[in-house]
Design a protein around this motif. Sequence first.
Motif, mmCIF file in Angstrom:
data_model
loop_
_atom_site.group_PDB
_atom_site.id
_atom_site.type_symbol
_atom_site.label_atom_id
_atom_site.label_comp_id
_atom_site.label_asym_id
_atom_site.label_seq_id
_atom_site.Cartn_x
_atom_site.Cartn_y
_atom_site.Cartn_z
ATOM 1 N N THR A 159 0.822 -1.219 0.000
ATOM 2 C CA THR A 159 0.000 0.000 0.000
ATOM 3 C C THR A 159 0.857 1.272 0.000
ATOM 4 O OG1 THR A 159 -0.147 0.056 2.425
ATOM 5 C CG2 THR A 159 -1.879 -1.150 1.259
ATOM 6 N N GLY A 160 2.152 1.126 -0.267
ATOM 7 C CA GLY A 160 3.020 2.302 -0.343
ATOM 8 C C GLY A 160 3.523 2.790 1.002
ATOM 9 N N ASN A 161 3.290 2.036 2.051
ATOM 10 C CA ASN A 161 3.622 2.514 3.394
ATOM 11 C C ASN A 161 4.728 1.728 4.094
ATOM 12 O OD1 ASN A 161 1.638 4.660 3.615
ATOM 13 N ND2 ASN A 161 0.142 3.023 3.479
ATOM 14 N N ALA A 162 5.522 0.974 3.337
ATOM 15 C CA ALA A 162 6.605 0.206 3.970
ATOM 16 C C ALA A 162 7.568 1.147 4.684
ATOM 17 C CB ALA A 162 7.345 -0.605 2.922
ATOM 18 N N GLY A 163 8.272 0.619 5.648
ATOM 19 C CA GLY A 163 9.292 1.415 6.335
ATOM 20 C C GLY A 163 8.807 2.110 7.585
ATOM 21 N N GLU A 164 7.651 1.714 8.110
ATOM 22 C CA GLU A 164 7.172 2.302 9.381
ATOM 23 C C GLU A 164 7.945 1.676 10.543
ATOM 24 O OE1 GLU A 164 5.631 4.780 10.245
ATOM 25 O OE2 GLU A 164 4.189 5.371 8.712
ATOM 26 N N LEU A 165 9.244 1.903 10.550
ATOM 27 C CA LEU A 165 10.104 1.226 11.527
ATOM 28 C C LEU A 165 9.878 1.729 12.946
ATOM 29 C CD1 LEU A 165 13.320 1.243 9.326
ATOM 30 C CD2 LEU A 165 11.776 -0.671 9.731
ATOM 31 N N GLY A 166 9.306 2.915 13.069
ATOM 32 C CA GLY A 166 9.032 3.450 14.405
ATOM 33 C C GLY A 166 7.992 2.644 15.160
ATOM 34 N N HIS A 167 7.243 1.819 14.451
ATOM 35 C CA HIS A 167 6.141 1.106 15.114
ATOM 36 C C HIS A 167 6.372 -0.391 15.196
ATOM 37 C CE1 HIS A 167 4.204 4.927 15.509
ATOM 38 N NE2 HIS A 167 4.591 5.158 14.263
ATOM 39 N N ILE A 168 7.638 -0.801 15.096
ATOM 40 C CA ILE A 168 7.941 -2.181 15.462
ATOM 41 C C ILE A 168 7.898 -2.237 16.997
ATOM 42 C CG2 ILE A 168 9.210 -2.974 13.435
ATOM 43 C CD1 ILE A 168 11.777 -2.126 14.671
ATOM 44 N N ILE A 257 16.474 -4.153 12.463
ATOM 45 C CA ILE A 257 16.647 -3.695 11.077
ATOM 46 C C ILE A 257 17.813 -4.441 10.418
ATOM 47 C CG2 ILE A 257 17.297 -1.710 9.665
ATOM 48 C CD1 ILE A 257 15.875 0.045 11.847
ATOM 49 N N ILE A 258 18.905 -4.596 11.158
ATOM 50 C CA ILE A 258 20.077 -5.290 10.609
ATOM 51 C C ILE A 258 19.731 -6.747 10.293
ATOM 52 C CG2 ILE A 258 22.380 -6.181 11.204
ATOM 53 C CD1 ILE A 258 22.987 -3.528 12.555
ATOM 54 N N SER A 259 19.019 -7.398 11.203
ATOM 55 C CA SER A 259 18.654 -8.806 10.972
ATOM 56 C C SER A 259 17.640 -8.945 9.836
ATOM 57 C CB SER A 259 18.044 -9.412 12.240
ATOM 58 O OG SER A 259 18.947 -9.323 13.313
ATOM 59 N N SER A 260 16.779 -7.941 9.670
ATOM 60 C CA SER A 260 15.729 -8.030 8.639
ATOM 61 C C SER A 260 16.259 -7.758 7.243
ATOM 62 C CB SER A 260 14.613 -7.021 8.917
ATOM 63 O OG SER A 260 14.072 -7.199 10.187
#
Length: 325
Positions: A159-168, A257-260
């Motif tokens: 949906t164009g919203n990848a990268g919401e890393l703040g909400h892991i 993030i590094i592992s992913s």
Amino acid sequence: MQEVTHVLGIDIGGTKIAICVADNQGNVLTSDRIPNATMEPYEKSLPSIISLSKELVARAGLKMEQIKCCGICAPGPLDLVNGRIMKSPNMIWDDVPICVDVQKGLGIKTVMENDANAGVLAELFFGSAKGLKDVVYLTMSTGVGGGIVSGGKLITGTTGNAGELGHIVLDLNGPICGCGQLGCLEAYCGGRNVALRLQDKLRYRPDHAMFKLPGVDGKLENLNFQAVREGAKAGIPLAVDMWNEICLRLAQGIGIIISSFNPEMIILGTAAYYAGDFLLKPVLEQLPRFGWKSFREACKVIITELGPKVGELAGASAALNALNN
Ligand SMILES: [Zn+2]
């Protein structure tokens, strides 16, 4: 030698709009800004955007036909499929079709990207990640946002919203996040959440040393992320504890993030830019707890060198990325 391609970048900020003409070699030819443009009605701002864009292209000694693409970057929420900026609490614009309007006004292909995604692209085209293919950018301002480039491509998701890393989610028993979840990375490291937590701790303690820090001036509302940083530097125990937790949780997030993504570089922006080694050093010390050695050794974790300039290169970066694909 790569052929020189020119693009136009329009960066919509909280209040101002910055426009530039740039090329694919990482040069900015001309740039200017419209102050308070997003505080005006859209119908009034749009003609100013179009006329300043035309003027900057002319000032760069170019014709509009020579501009291959225009990129618009704005803070969310965005409707990327239809190129619209939706209603946001910080803006008086309400669901405006800016992509179509700019494309019509300038007569050139126009694309749009959200600011965290455009941030990683800015690092790729203008910053420390030039020439790299696997890079993650983590913004740390009011919230925590992310942009991911993998195999040379921006990851957008379905949906164009990848990268919401703040909400892991880092801890199910953690503090509440603005998104409603408990224990998000942003709940620990985002400027708004850090400020709220600090203010909660000190609401009834007006004599606390934190109130005497420069910039706080005895006011509860000035107890923010910077106050925690400065308090920690001054050795105030409450701030030292909070800063240690921010660094620990940021290291945990970076480990995920590094592992992913097995990136070759992770670039930290905004708050990290102002904190420098005072943040980076403890984060790197904690990192071995959160990821395999071989992955960590393949990845450089650095602080952005673009600093606040990222916000004025994002639109141009989105345009360059569109041309690459
Ligand atoms: Zn959250």
